[in-house]
Design a protein around this motif. Sequence first.
Motif, mmCIF file in Angstrom:
data_model
loop_
_atom_site.group_PDB
_atom_site.id
_atom_site.type_symbol
_atom_site.label_atom_id
_atom_site.label_comp_id
_atom_site.label_asym_id
_atom_site.label_seq_id
_atom_site.Cartn_x
_atom_site.Cartn_y
_atom_site.Cartn_z
ATOM 1 N N GLU A 87 -8.266 -4.704 4.787
ATOM 2 C CA GLU A 87 -7.048 -3.814 4.438
ATOM 3 C C GLU A 87 -7.096 -2.720 5.363
ATOM 4 O O GLU A 87 -8.019 -1.959 5.655
ATOM 5 C CB GLU A 87 -7.425 -3.164 2.986
ATOM 6 C CG GLU A 87 -6.519 -2.174 2.487
ATOM 7 C CD GLU A 87 -6.764 -1.847 0.925
ATOM 8 O OE1 GLU A 87 -6.748 -0.404 0.993
ATOM 9 O OE2 GLU A 87 -6.721 -2.512 0.269
ATOM 10 N N LYS A 118 -3.017 1.276 2.072
ATOM 11 C CA LYS A 118 -2.150 1.000 0.979
ATOM 12 C C LYS A 118 -0.954 2.152 0.957
ATOM 13 O O LYS A 118 -1.257 3.090 1.172
ATOM 14 C CB LYS A 118 -3.157 1.196 -0.276
ATOM 15 C CG LYS A 118 -3.914 0.063 -0.893
ATOM 16 C CD LYS A 118 -4.620 0.597 -2.239
ATOM 17 C CE LYS A 118 -4.904 -0.657 -3.049
ATOM 18 N NZ LYS A 118 -5.612 -0.010 -4.092
ATOM 19 N N SER A 149 2.847 3.065 -0.860
ATOM 20 C CA SER A 149 4.200 3.030 -1.781
ATOM 21 C C SER A 149 5.302 3.282 -1.134
ATOM 22 O O SER A 149 6.154 2.923 -2.235
ATOM 23 C CB SER A 149 3.636 3.950 -3.037
ATOM 24 O OG SER A 149 3.698 5.355 -2.690
ATOM 25 N N ASP A 187 0.497 -7.820 1.139
ATOM 26 C CA ASP A 187 0.565 -8.067 -0.218
ATOM 27 C C ASP A 187 1.066 -6.944 -1.168
ATOM 28 O O ASP A 187 1.252 -5.625 -0.880
ATOM 29 C CB ASP A 187 -1.113 -8.044 -0.665
ATOM 30 C CG ASP A 187 -1.624 -9.280 -0.035
ATOM 31 O OD1 ASP A 187 -1.048 -10.168 0.481
ATOM 32 O OD2 ASP A 187 -2.939 -9.197 -0.103
ATOM 33 N N ASN A 188 1.706 -7.538 -2.225
ATOM 34 C CA ASN A 188 2.517 -6.577 -3.294
ATOM 35 C C ASN A 188 4.041 -5.847 -2.688
ATOM 36 O O ASN A 188 4.001 -4.741 -3.009
ATOM 37 C CB ASN A 188 1.514 -5.551 -4.150
ATOM 38 C CG ASN A 188 0.256 -6.238 -4.441
ATOM 39 O OD1 ASN A 188 0.343 -7.240 -5.303
ATOM 40 N ND2 ASN A 188 -0.798 -5.493 -4.812
ATOM 41 N N ASP A 228 0.891 -0.249 -5.292
ATOM 42 C CA ASP A 228 1.154 -0.151 -4.010
ATOM 43 C C ASP A 228 0.875 -1.371 -3.219
ATOM 44 O O ASP A 228 0.184 -2.465 -3.428
ATOM 45 C CB ASP A 228 0.097 0.720 -3.560
ATOM 46 C CG ASP A 228 0.142 2.391 -3.855
ATOM 47 O OD1 ASP A 228 1.029 2.597 -4.727
ATOM 48 O OD2 ASP A 228 -0.799 3.082 -3.884
ATOM 49 N N SER A 229 1.746 -1.218 -2.109
ATOM 50 C CA SER A 229 1.800 -2.480 -0.926
ATOM 51 C C SER A 229 0.710 -2.437 -0.237
ATOM 52 O O SER A 229 -0.032 -1.288 0.058
ATOM 53 C CB SER A 229 3.034 -2.435 -0.090
ATOM 54 O OG SER A 229 4.253 -2.490 -0.814
ATOM 55 N N ARG A 230 -0.152 -3.272 0.072
ATOM 56 C CA ARG A 230 -1.604 -3.572 0.942
ATOM 57 C C ARG A 230 -1.202 -4.107 2.282
ATOM 58 O O ARG A 230 -0.618 -5.312 2.220
ATOM 59 C CB ARG A 230 -2.546 -4.309 0.239
ATOM 60 C CG ARG A 230 -2.917 -3.287 -0.971
ATOM 61 C CD ARG A 230 -4.047 -4.039 -1.636
ATOM 62 N NE ARG A 230 -5.074 -4.598 -0.851
ATOM 63 C CZ ARG A 230 -5.529 -5.799 -0.923
ATOM 64 N NH1 ARG A 230 -5.382 -6.576 -1.759
ATOM 65 N NH2 ARG A 230 -6.611 -6.013 -0.317
ATOM 66 N N LEU A 243 -2.641 -6.036 5.326
ATOM 67 C CA LEU A 243 -4.032 -6.203 5.702
ATOM 68 C C LEU A 243 -3.956 -7.023 7.328
ATOM 69 O O LEU A 243 -2.903 -7.524 7.573
ATOM 70 C CB LEU A 243 -4.343 -7.689 4.761
ATOM 71 C CG LEU A 243 -4.457 -7.208 3.651
ATOM 72 C CD1 LEU A 243 -4.181 -8.621 2.417
ATOM 73 C CD2 LEU A 243 -5.699 -6.718 2.765
#
Length: 67
Positions: free
Chosen positions: A3, A6, A8, A30-31, A45-47, A49
């Motif tokens: 990661e 994170k 938002s 992700d997300n 929250d979007s992550r 990576l």
Amino acid sequence: MVELIKISDLVLLQVIIDALESRAIRFRVDNAGMHALMPLPGLMDSRILVDEDDLPAARMILNDLEL
């Protein structure tokens, strides 16, 4: 993959994605769309990576963006 950050804010997410792509850094998000469905800061929250080999370069990008 590890990661990097994170986030938002969807606009800032796109800025980071563009910066990573422009420097050919391997990454995954992700997300990415989940925050739009459930806008709860910290929960969905979007992550971003990145590949471990690209982590130092990705951190430099975040530093250049003052994040």
